[in-house]
Design an enzyme around this catalytic site. Sequence first.
Site: not given
Ligand code: ZN
Length: 178
Positions: A46-47, A113-114, A156-157, A160
């Site tokens: 994860g980054v 991915g997540c 992506h973030e 969220h």
């Molecule tokens: Zn995610």
Amino acid sequence: MLSIVQNSDPVLRAKATEVPIADIKSARIRKILKNMTSALETQDDGVAIAAPQIGVSLRIFVVSKAVIEMPAELHKRAEMKDLRELKKRLGYLVFINPVITKLSREKEILDEGCLSVRPLYGRVKRAKKATVTAYDERGTRFTRGAAGLLAQIFQHEADHLDGVLFIDKATNLREMPR
Ligand code: ZN
């Protein structure tokens, strides 16, 4: 150990609320940021992580500076063993109340991915370039433009924080080869 909220949890589908500017430097937010980076450090691959992923419905995400220091290596999964150390060493970029102010018209289809949607992977169409305006952990407003992996992470973030997961947009969903 802090666990990362998984897909079925409603907190991932809520629209997160803004952090009051006066609270940015508070002990409460400092603690949340610490919990976010600690949770991220439990994940080898994860980054970046958004606050809802640790169950906190606030508009915050953090990105490991490893993304900026070694973006090419991050795409090669075999070399991710050392990522945990690297993340600790390089630290994080903090985005509080982030707003995407610009997205390039040019798009690309990328693997994604997540941490909250294990073990799925898919292909998502993202803008090649993205610009974000946010506050850092000191309460300073800043704007950062990015291309490639970092631009993908911004999108992506930010999703969220609006209760959107990559699986809502992905094609070719499959389990990640391990
Ligand atoms: Zn995610």
